[in-house]
Write an enzyme that holds these catalytic residues in place. Structure first.
Site, PDB file in Angstrom:
ATOM      1  N   HIS A  30      61.299 -83.462  50.564  1.00  0.00           N
ATOM      2  CA  HIS A  30      60.182 -84.407  50.638  1.00  0.00           C
ATOM      3  C   HIS A  30      60.523 -85.637  51.480  1.00  0.00           C
ATOM      4  O   HIS A  30      59.627 -86.273  52.054  1.00  0.00           O
ATOM      5  CB  HIS A  30      59.780 -84.828  49.230  1.00  0.00           C
ATOM      6  CG  HIS A  30      58.370 -85.321  49.110  1.00  0.00           C
ATOM      7  ND1 HIS A  30      57.801 -86.205  50.003  1.00  0.00           N
ATOM      8  CD2 HIS A  30      57.402 -85.056  48.197  1.00  0.00           C
ATOM      9  CE1 HIS A  30      56.558 -86.460  49.651  1.00  0.00           C
ATOM     10  NE2 HIS A  30      56.285 -85.778  48.558  1.00  0.00           N
ATOM     11  N   ASP A  84      48.176 -67.831  57.495  1.00  0.00           N
ATOM     12  CA  ASP A  84      47.825 -66.432  57.743  1.00  0.00           C
ATOM     13  C   ASP A  84      48.833 -65.863  58.733  1.00  0.00           C
ATOM     14  O   ASP A  84      48.926 -66.311  59.875  1.00  0.00           O
ATOM     15  CB  ASP A  84      46.400 -66.366  58.309  1.00  0.00           C
ATOM     16  CG  ASP A  84      45.954 -64.946  58.626  1.00  0.00           C
ATOM     17  OD1 ASP A  84      46.742 -64.003  58.453  1.00  0.00           O
ATOM     18  OD2 ASP A  84      44.791 -64.795  59.072  1.00  0.00           O
TER      19      ASP A  84
END
Length: 434
Positions: free
Chosen positions: A151, A380
């Site tokens: 992070h 995708d």
């Protein structure tokens, strides 16, 4: 569920002719926002139904996208002059291949459980890489992608940009605009610095020897993560109720968070005199005039607060208004005030520490990570969108995750970690509009 690790390797950036960076190693100094964010791994799980994408195509796309997002192929460290930095040295991302002699449906959870940790590289171990991936293939042909990133290197906004670009690279499509990295003088204090807001007890705090932070002992054993599914119609009803008599309705996020805040407070059976607050992130990109492609952390926090009595005895509109007003206060002027304060050296001189620390429990408070506007479902690899997506198992009581559901119909999933003894009370009032 027994996961068998098949291989582990580094995937390095794949540059096209003439693209290799000069010099080969560069340094991105950590910004003042990187330095106050959570020191933790951001871990998420994707599942793809058969026919799942091949490992070769995923790895090829990863190598291509890492050439554009070099920070995710680098390491955290220091520049030659000792400045804390992301080192762009093309070390690579860690890729682990694994398999399970079971069908995805046998373990596909409706909510995060400890079993999910097996679909990630070990999150407790120390890793030199910024990004770690585990591709776990199931007997039925399904694929789970466990993605983990540091992070400190990138917030959720930046990470979602990377994930979408990775999918596009895998499909042979243009990746979109390249990331914009932090430069040394990007966030400069004003010529006459003005600290117009309180930062010592928001982004920072003064630690004491008795402070206990991080995860300790067996506290997680008493925490269960409940998944609440809010349909589009339920959310519309909540918004109408909260916004009654108000010219402009509250947002979907404000309404759902207000409802969950009240529901968790009721389930915890707190005293009416206690104060509960929320920690929620506010993106500073447009507030500071920075592009959406900025890659790093540019988040501060709003802290709505209310007494328990007011939360439970006043209508939903009260909680939604408190959230709305507090987020509105964290505007461009607030961000600039933080820049002036963080650049002044006062935090270091006074021994202040970042307040963004991991805890076992937040009660009576709440923390929320909202992924409602991030395009996580656009990952995708050429065989279609994932069949589902969720945060990994993270048993911190009171730390909520909000995500669009996999139905794609405007419904929302809330992942709610609760103490076991509060779970039944939460379930009983979670779908009530009272």
């Amino acid at each position: 569920m027994k996961v068998k690790v098949l291989s582990s390797r580094l995937v390095k950036p794949a540059y096209t002719a003439g693209e290799a960076p000069v010099p080969a190693t560069e340094y991105i100094p950590l910004s003042i926002f990187d330095k106050v964010t959570f020191e933790m791994q951001m871990a998420i799980i994707y599942a793809f139904a058969p026919p799942a994408p091949t490992t070769a195509s995923i790895e090829k796309g990863l190598a291509l996208v890492l050439a554009q997002y070099r920070a995710f192929a680098g390491q955290l460290g220091e520049s030659p002059d000792g400045t804390p930095s992301v080192i762009l040295n093309d070390r690579g991302a860690r890729l682990i291949e694994a398999s399970v002699d079971a069908d995805l449906v046998d373990m596909a959870p409706s909510k995060p459980t400890p079993e999910l940790l097996k679909l990630h590289p070990d999150l407790e171990a120390e890793h030199q890489e910024v990004v770690l991936l585990q591709l776990t293939r199931f007997r039925c042909g399904s694929l789970a992608v466990g993605f983990t990133s540091n992070h400190v290197v990138a917030d959720g906004h930046a990470t979602s940009n990377f994930l979408v670009a990775w999918g596009r690279a895998t499909r042979g499509l243009p990746m979109g605009l390249p990331p914009v990295h932090h430069q040394k003088d990007l966030f400069k204090p004003r010529s006459s610095p003005r600290v117009e807001h309180e930062h010592r007890n928001r982004e920072y705090y003064l630690p004491s020897p008795t402070d206990v932070v991080g995860h300790h002992g067996d506290a997680a054993d008493n925490i269960v993560i409940h998944k609440a599914h809010f349909t589009k119609d339920f959310i519309a009803g909540l918004r109408a109720k909260a916004s009654e008599g108000r010219g402009r309705p509250f947002s979907r996020f404000e309404t759902i968070l207000a409802h969950l805040w009240r529901t968790m407070t009721r389930a915890r059976d707190l005293s009416p005199e206690e104060t509960s607050k929320i920690r929620l992130s506010v993106d500073g990109r447009h507030r500071l005039g920075q592009p959406a492609e900025y890659f790093g952390n540019m988040v501060l926090w709003a802290f709505p607060r209310s007494t328990v009595g007011d939360l439970l005895n006043r209508p939903l509109k009260h909680a939604a208004q408190v959230i709305h007003d507090e987020v509105a206060r964290v505007d461009g002027a607030y961000f600039q005030s933080f820049v002036d304060f963080a650049s002044s050296g006062a935090a270091e001189k006074e021994g202040l520490a970042r307040s963004a620390v991991c805890k076992d429990a937040h009660c009576p408070d709440v923390e929320v990570d909202s992924w409602l506007t991030f395009p996580f479902y656009e990952l995708d690899f050429g065989t279609g969108s994932p069949s589902y997506f969720m945060p990994a198992y993270f048993p911190t009581e009171g730390m909520l995750f909000l995500a669009p559901s996999n139905f794609g119909d405007g419904s929302v999933d809330a992942f709610v970690p609760l103490f076991q003894e509060n779970l039944q009370a939460f379930k009983e009032c979670c779908y009530s509009m009272e």
